[in-house]
Design a protein around this motif. Structure first.
Motif, PDB file in Angstrom:
ATOM      1  N   GLY A   9       0.819  -1.217   0.000  1.00  0.00           N
ATOM      2  CA  GLY A   9       0.000   0.000   0.000  1.00  0.00           C
ATOM      3  C   GLY A   9       0.848   1.260   0.000  1.00  0.00           C
ATOM      4  N   ILE A  13       0.875   6.348   4.642  1.00  0.00           N
ATOM      5  CA  ILE A  13       1.434   5.447   5.658  1.00  0.00           C
ATOM      6  C   ILE A  13       2.458   4.490   5.033  1.00  0.00           C
ATOM      7  CG2 ILE A  13       0.861   3.659   7.366  1.00  0.00           C
ATOM      8  CD1 ILE A  13      -0.087   6.473   8.183  1.00  0.00           C
ATOM      9  N   GLU A  32       1.794  -1.438  -4.736  1.00  0.00           N
ATOM     10  CA  GLU A  32       0.580  -0.621  -4.728  1.00  0.00           C
ATOM     11  C   GLU A  32      -0.390  -1.161  -5.790  1.00  0.00           C
ATOM     12  OE1 GLU A  32      -1.101   1.929  -3.184  1.00  0.00           O
ATOM     13  OE2 GLU A  32      -2.506   1.673  -4.836  1.00  0.00           O
ATOM     14  N   SER A  33      -1.633  -1.382  -5.377  1.00  0.00           N
ATOM     15  CA  SER A  33      -2.584  -2.000  -6.318  1.00  0.00           C
ATOM     16  C   SER A  33      -3.021  -1.030  -7.409  1.00  0.00           C
ATOM     17  CB  SER A  33      -3.807  -2.541  -5.585  1.00  0.00           C
ATOM     18  OG  SER A  33      -4.442  -1.510  -4.906  1.00  0.00           O
ATOM     19  N   ALA A  40      -7.105   7.485  -0.053  1.00  0.00           N
ATOM     20  CA  ALA A  40      -7.479   8.406   1.044  1.00  0.00           C
ATOM     21  C   ALA A  40      -6.447   9.506   1.263  1.00  0.00           C
ATOM     22  CB  ALA A  40      -7.663   7.615   2.342  1.00  0.00           C
ATOM     23  N   SER A  41      -5.175   9.156   1.137  1.00  0.00           N
ATOM     24  CA  SER A  41      -4.137  10.146   1.454  1.00  0.00           C
ATOM     25  C   SER A  41      -4.163  11.308   0.466  1.00  0.00           C
ATOM     26  CB  SER A  41      -2.762   9.483   1.445  1.00  0.00           C
ATOM     27  OG  SER A  41      -2.750   8.429   2.366  1.00  0.00           O
ATOM     28  N   GLY A  45      -8.136  16.248   3.673  1.00  0.00           N
ATOM     29  CA  GLY A  45      -7.994  17.698   3.725  1.00  0.00           C
ATOM     30  C   GLY A  45      -6.592  18.142   4.123  1.00  0.00           C
ATOM     31  N   GLY A  46      -5.930  17.338   4.959  1.00  0.00           N
ATOM     32  CA  GLY A  46      -4.566  17.660   5.341  1.00  0.00           C
ATOM     33  C   GLY A  46      -4.433  18.541   6.568  1.00  0.00           C
ATOM     34  N   ILE A  47      -5.483  18.612   7.398  1.00  0.00           N
ATOM     35  CA  ILE A  47      -5.333  19.355   8.658  1.00  0.00           C
ATOM     36  C   ILE A  47      -4.350  18.572   9.531  1.00  0.00           C
ATOM     37  CG2 ILE A  47      -6.483  20.314  10.698  1.00  0.00           C
ATOM     38  CD1 ILE A  47      -9.105  20.293   9.154  1.00  0.00           C
ATOM     39  N   VAL A 173      -1.787  -6.900  -4.048  1.00  0.00           N
ATOM     40  CA  VAL A 173      -1.416  -8.054  -3.224  1.00  0.00           C
ATOM     41  C   VAL A 173      -2.706  -8.813  -2.919  1.00  0.00           C
ATOM     42  CG1 VAL A 173      -0.558  -8.721  -0.941  1.00  0.00           C
ATOM     43  CG2 VAL A 173       0.638  -6.974  -2.271  1.00  0.00           C
ATOM     44  N   PHE A 328      -7.991   6.014  10.358  1.00  0.00           N
ATOM     45  CA  PHE A 328      -9.318   6.629  10.275  1.00  0.00           C
ATOM     46  C   PHE A 328      -9.258   8.081   9.801  1.00  0.00           C
ATOM     47  CE2 PHE A 328     -13.729   6.310  12.571  1.00  0.00           C
ATOM     48  CZ  PHE A 328     -14.347   6.563  11.367  1.00  0.00           C
ATOM     49  N   ARG A 329      -9.696   9.033  10.620  1.00  0.00           N
ATOM     50  CA  ARG A 329      -9.809  10.433  10.176  1.00  0.00           C
ATOM     51  C   ARG A 329      -8.499  11.198  10.280  1.00  0.00           C
ATOM     52  NH1 ARG A 329     -15.669  12.943  11.323  1.00  0.00           N
ATOM     53  NH2 ARG A 329     -14.913  14.056   9.510  1.00  0.00           N
ATOM     54  N   ASN A 330      -7.442  10.543  10.795  1.00  0.00           N
ATOM     55  CA  ASN A 330      -6.248  11.298  11.176  1.00  0.00           C
ATOM     56  C   ASN A 330      -4.945  10.766  10.585  1.00  0.00           C
ATOM     57  OD1 ASN A 330      -7.673  13.117  12.943  1.00  0.00           O
ATOM     58  ND2 ASN A 330      -7.991  11.332  14.255  1.00  0.00           N
ATOM     59  N   GLY A 331      -5.038  10.055   9.467  1.00  0.00           N
ATOM     60  CA  GLY A 331      -3.835   9.424   8.928  1.00  0.00           C
ATOM     61  C   GLY A 331      -2.776  10.408   8.480  1.00  0.00           C
ATOM     62  N   LEU A 332      -3.185  11.588   8.032  1.00  0.00           N
ATOM     63  CA  LEU A 332      -2.164  12.548   7.584  1.00  0.00           C
ATOM     64  C   LEU A 332      -1.432  13.118   8.794  1.00  0.00           C
ATOM     65  CD1 LEU A 332      -4.313  13.870   4.696  1.00  0.00           C
ATOM     66  CD2 LEU A 332      -2.010  12.920   4.416  1.00  0.00           C
ATOM     67  N   VAL A 333      -2.166  13.505   9.813  1.00  0.00           N
ATOM     68  CA  VAL A 333      -1.470  14.049  10.986  1.00  0.00           C
ATOM     69  C   VAL A 333      -0.698  12.955  11.721  1.00  0.00           C
ATOM     70  CG1 VAL A 333      -3.628  14.083  12.343  1.00  0.00           C
ATOM     71  CG2 VAL A 333      -1.678  15.254  13.203  1.00  0.00           C
TER      72      VAL A 333
HETATM   73  C1  LIG Z   1     -12.501  13.500   2.907  1.00  0.00           C
HETATM   74  C2  LIG Z   1     -11.355  13.136   3.819  1.00  0.00           C
HETATM   75  C3  LIG Z   1     -10.758  14.126   4.609  1.00  0.00           C
HETATM   76  C4  LIG Z   1      -9.680  13.813   5.437  1.00  0.00           C
HETATM   77  N1  LIG Z   1      -9.058  14.812   6.112  1.00  0.00           N
HETATM   78  C5  LIG Z   1      -7.976  14.532   6.888  1.00  0.00           C
HETATM   79  C6  LIG Z   1      -7.275  15.568   7.560  1.00  0.00           C
HETATM   80  O1  LIG Z   1      -7.614  16.752   7.419  1.00  0.00           O
HETATM   81  N2  LIG Z   1      -6.224  15.241   8.349  1.00  0.00           N
HETATM   82  C7  LIG Z   1      -5.825  13.937   8.517  1.00  0.00           C
HETATM   83  O2  LIG Z   1      -4.888  13.685   9.258  1.00  0.00           O
HETATM   84  N3  LIG Z   1      -6.459  12.932   7.867  1.00  0.00           N
HETATM   85  C8  LIG Z   1      -7.522  13.201   7.066  1.00  0.00           C
HETATM   86  N4  LIG Z   1      -8.177  12.192   6.414  1.00  0.00           N
HETATM   87  C9  LIG Z   1      -7.788  10.809   6.709  1.00  0.00           C
HETATM   88  C10 LIG Z   1      -6.548  10.398   5.957  1.00  0.00           C
HETATM   89  O3  LIG Z   1      -6.691  10.775   4.606  1.00  0.00           O
HETATM   90  C11 LIG Z   1      -6.342   8.890   6.088  1.00  0.00           C
HETATM   91  O4  LIG Z   1      -6.369   8.491   7.447  1.00  0.00           O
HETATM   92  C12 LIG Z   1      -4.979   8.482   5.521  1.00  0.00           C
HETATM   93  O5  LIG Z   1      -4.821   8.986   4.221  1.00  0.00           O
HETATM   94  C13 LIG Z   1      -4.816   6.974   5.505  1.00  0.00           C
HETATM   95  O6  LIG Z   1      -3.605   6.682   4.843  1.00  0.00           O
HETATM   96  P1  LIG Z   1      -3.285   5.213   4.363  1.00  0.00           P
HETATM   97  O7  LIG Z   1      -1.948   5.261   3.725  1.00  0.00           O
HETATM   98  O8  LIG Z   1      -3.515   4.266   5.480  1.00  0.00           O
HETATM   99  O9  LIG Z   1      -4.458   4.899   3.290  1.00  0.00           O
HETATM  100  P2  LIG Z   1      -4.546   5.192   1.725  1.00  0.00           P
HETATM  101  O10 LIG Z   1      -4.075   6.547   1.390  1.00  0.00           O
HETATM  102  O11 LIG Z   1      -5.928   4.822   1.309  1.00  0.00           O
HETATM  103  O12 LIG Z   1      -3.503   4.202   1.111  1.00  0.00           O
HETATM  104  C14 LIG Z   1      -3.681   2.804   1.091  1.00  0.00           C
HETATM  105  C15 LIG Z   1      -3.104   2.305  -0.215  1.00  0.00           C
HETATM  106  O13 LIG Z   1      -3.090   0.894  -0.215  1.00  0.00           O
HETATM  107  C16 LIG Z   1      -3.399   0.457  -1.508  1.00  0.00           C
HETATM  108  N5  LIG Z   1      -3.867  -0.929  -1.408  1.00  0.00           N
HETATM  109  C17 LIG Z   1      -5.021  -1.357  -0.859  1.00  0.00           C
HETATM  110  N6  LIG Z   1      -5.118  -2.697  -0.939  1.00  0.00           N
HETATM  111  C18 LIG Z   1      -3.983  -3.115  -1.547  1.00  0.00           C
HETATM  112  C19 LIG Z   1      -3.503  -4.400  -1.927  1.00  0.00           C
HETATM  113  N7  LIG Z   1      -4.210  -5.508  -1.664  1.00  0.00           N
HETATM  114  N8  LIG Z   1      -2.313  -4.475  -2.581  1.00  0.00           N
HETATM  115  C20 LIG Z   1      -1.577  -3.348  -2.839  1.00  0.00           C
HETATM  116  N9  LIG Z   1      -2.001  -2.113  -2.488  1.00  0.00           N
HETATM  117  C21 LIG Z   1      -3.188  -1.997  -1.854  1.00  0.00           C
HETATM  118  C22 LIG Z   1      -4.468   1.428  -1.971  1.00  0.00           C
HETATM  119  O14 LIG Z   1      -4.603   1.433  -3.380  1.00  0.00           O
HETATM  120  C23 LIG Z   1      -3.943   2.735  -1.412  1.00  0.00           C
HETATM  121  O15 LIG Z   1      -3.122   3.421  -2.331  1.00  0.00           O
HETATM  122  C24 LIG Z   1      -9.225  12.480   5.533  1.00  0.00           C
HETATM  123  C25 LIG Z   1      -9.791  11.498   4.717  1.00  0.00           C
HETATM  124  C26 LIG Z   1     -10.834  11.811   3.861  1.00  0.00           C
HETATM  125  C27 LIG Z   1     -11.403  10.739   2.964  1.00  0.00           C
END
Ligand SMILES: Cc1cc2nc3c(=O)[nH]c(=O)nc-3n(C[C@H](O)[C@H](O)[C@H](O)COP(=O)(O)OP(=O)(O)OC[C@H]3O[C@@H](n4cnc5c(N)ncnc54)[C@H](O)[C@@H]3O)c2cc1C
Length: 365
Positions: A9, A13, A32-33, A40-41, A45-47, A173, A328-333
């Motif tokens: 992924g 993260i 990355e799929s 989500a990332s 919004g990126g707060i 994967v 969840f809602r806080n992955g960027l921070v």
């Molecule tokens: C509208 C909205 C507003 C938000 N605002 C904020 C904010 O202001 N501040 C903040 O901190 N957070 C915010 N968030 C939350 C934040 O975006 C997420 O918590 C964070 O991006 C999660 O990161 P991640 O890397 O875990 O997930 P993702 O960014 O979703 O990355 C996961 C990756 O894994 C890949 N993947 C999935 N399954 C597989 C597989 N089987 N094989 C290979 N690759 C795979 C996906 O394609 C994806 O690219 C917001 C989210 C949304 C939707």
């Protein structure tokens, strides 16, 4: 060729985990799929703060505070390495008409974070574009937002410059390779890939992927929709937030207004209903937006988890398997502290925060 670590992924993260592990000398294959940083990332919004930090557990606060202090350095370092500026933009944040203001102020006092009540006349002076329907405000001056699509691009470019990292896109994967009690690699649409250790950072898809091992990890998609406006650069000097909705200014005058929270599975199609509702919020917060065009509307899938506490650490019974998911809602921070903690644990170093609250053991079945 085998590598030390496979990261599944490439959201914030997975990218930042790969970056940290590679800097620590590990050879890393990032799978990355879809495309790097397109889920989500990208959509967030990126707060650089939880929306209501005082309503979260100490576990979320510990990661948030470490990350908030680290973000400016991360931004500068990525800019220096790649020429791409993630735009860590310190604007401060006004919370309007809170019904738990006293708790917010007490929490901030306890944690030594500057948060203060501000008379509305002062708020209107500082943010002349703010609507007139509010009677109370609290302000935290140091809160930043990060331009998350740029952060992702900078991370991608930083990884491309490291000789011990390979990034493969369009490579879903589908399962894991096991050798007795050990995880020794992953299965992909393009065949098996082997490594000493595997990190699941698959965002909202993590629960589904881990179910192939018979593990029940309660990480599930929670849809969020946002809209974007383009205004003059000085239109909105600070972030503003009321009733769980917010407006975020980028440096170039783009204004993001979000967000919805919808439990509708993996559907990420933007809806007319959300568009109208977000527009109404935008106009209530910033009435001049009534005359502005919505330049983009999108949806993303947050990796929902109980209480928003991520899973970070080794999975007992599956040697070699690590999680960094469920932010969840806080992955960027939370990303900088989460990825530093994962790296510390994988390398047997002193962890940057107490790892106990995030340990998968005892929290998954
Ligand atoms: C509208 C909205 C507003 C938000 N605002 C904020 C904010 O202001 N501040 C903040 O901190 N957070 C915010 N968030 C939350 C934040 O975006 C997420 O918590 C964070 O991006 C999660 O990161 P991640 O890397 O875990 O997930 P993702 O960014 O979703 O990355 C996961 C990756 O894994 C890949 N993947 C999935 N399954 C597989 C597989 N089987 N094989 C290979 N690759 C795979 C996906 O394609 C994806 O690219 C917001 C989210 C949304 C939707």
């Amino acid at each position: 060729m085998d590598q030390d670590v496979i990261v599944v992924g490439a959201g914030v993260i997975g990218l930042l985990s790969a970056y940290r592990l590679a800097q620590a000398g590990k050879s890393v294959l990032l799978l990355e799929s879809a495309a790097v940083g397109s889920e989500a990332s990208w959509a967030g919004g990126g707060i650089v703060s939880p929306l209501y930090p005082w309503r979260y557990s100490p576990a979320v606060t510990a990661l948030a505070h470490w990350s908030q202090d680290f973000y400016p350095q991360l931004g500068q370092r990525l800019l220096a390495e790649t020429g791409v500026d993630p735009e860590v933009h310190v604007t401060g944040l006004y919370w309007l008409d809170l019904d738990d203001e006293a708790q917010a102020l007490a929490w901030a006092e306890r944690h030594g974070r500057p948060l203060r009540s501000v008379p509305m006349s002062e708020v209107h002076e500082a943010v002349p574009s703010l609507g007139g329907g509010y009677s109370r405000a609290v302000y935290m001056p140091g809160v930043a937002n990060v331009r998350n699509p740029r952060l992702l691009r900078a991370l991608r470019e930083a990884l491309q410059r490291l000789p011990n990292v390979r990034v493969v896109e369009q490579c879903p994967v589908t399962g894991f390779v096991r050798d007795g009690g050990r995880i020794v690699g992953v299965q992909t649409a393009q065949g098996e890939r082997r490594a000493d250790q595997v990190v699941v950072a698959a965002g909202a898809w993590s629960g589904e992927l881990l179910a192939t091992l018979g593990l029940e990890v309660p990480v599930k998609p929670m849809k969020g929709q946002m809209i974007l406006f383009k205004c003059a650069e000085d239109f909105l000097p600070s972030m503003v937030l009321a009733e769980r909705r917010y407006a975020i200014p980028r440096r170039d005058g783009h204004i993001l207004v979000g967000s919805t929270l919808e439990d509708v599975g993996f559907d990420k199609v933007p809806t007319e209903e959300a568009l109208q509702s977000l527009k109404a919020t935008a106009i209530e917060l910033l009435p001049a937006l009534a005359g502005a065009q919505v330049v983009r509307h999108w949806a993303g899938l947050r990796p929902g988890s109980p209480d928003g506490v991520p899973y970070i650490g080794a999975v007992s019974g599956f040697d070699g398997l690590w999680l960094n998911c469920g932010h969840f809602r806080n992955g960027l921070v939370l990303a900088p502290a989460s990825c530093q903690l994962l790296t510390d644990l994988m390398l047997g170093r002193e962890p940057v925060v107490d790892p106990a609250p995030y340990a998968p053991t005892g929290r998954i079945v």
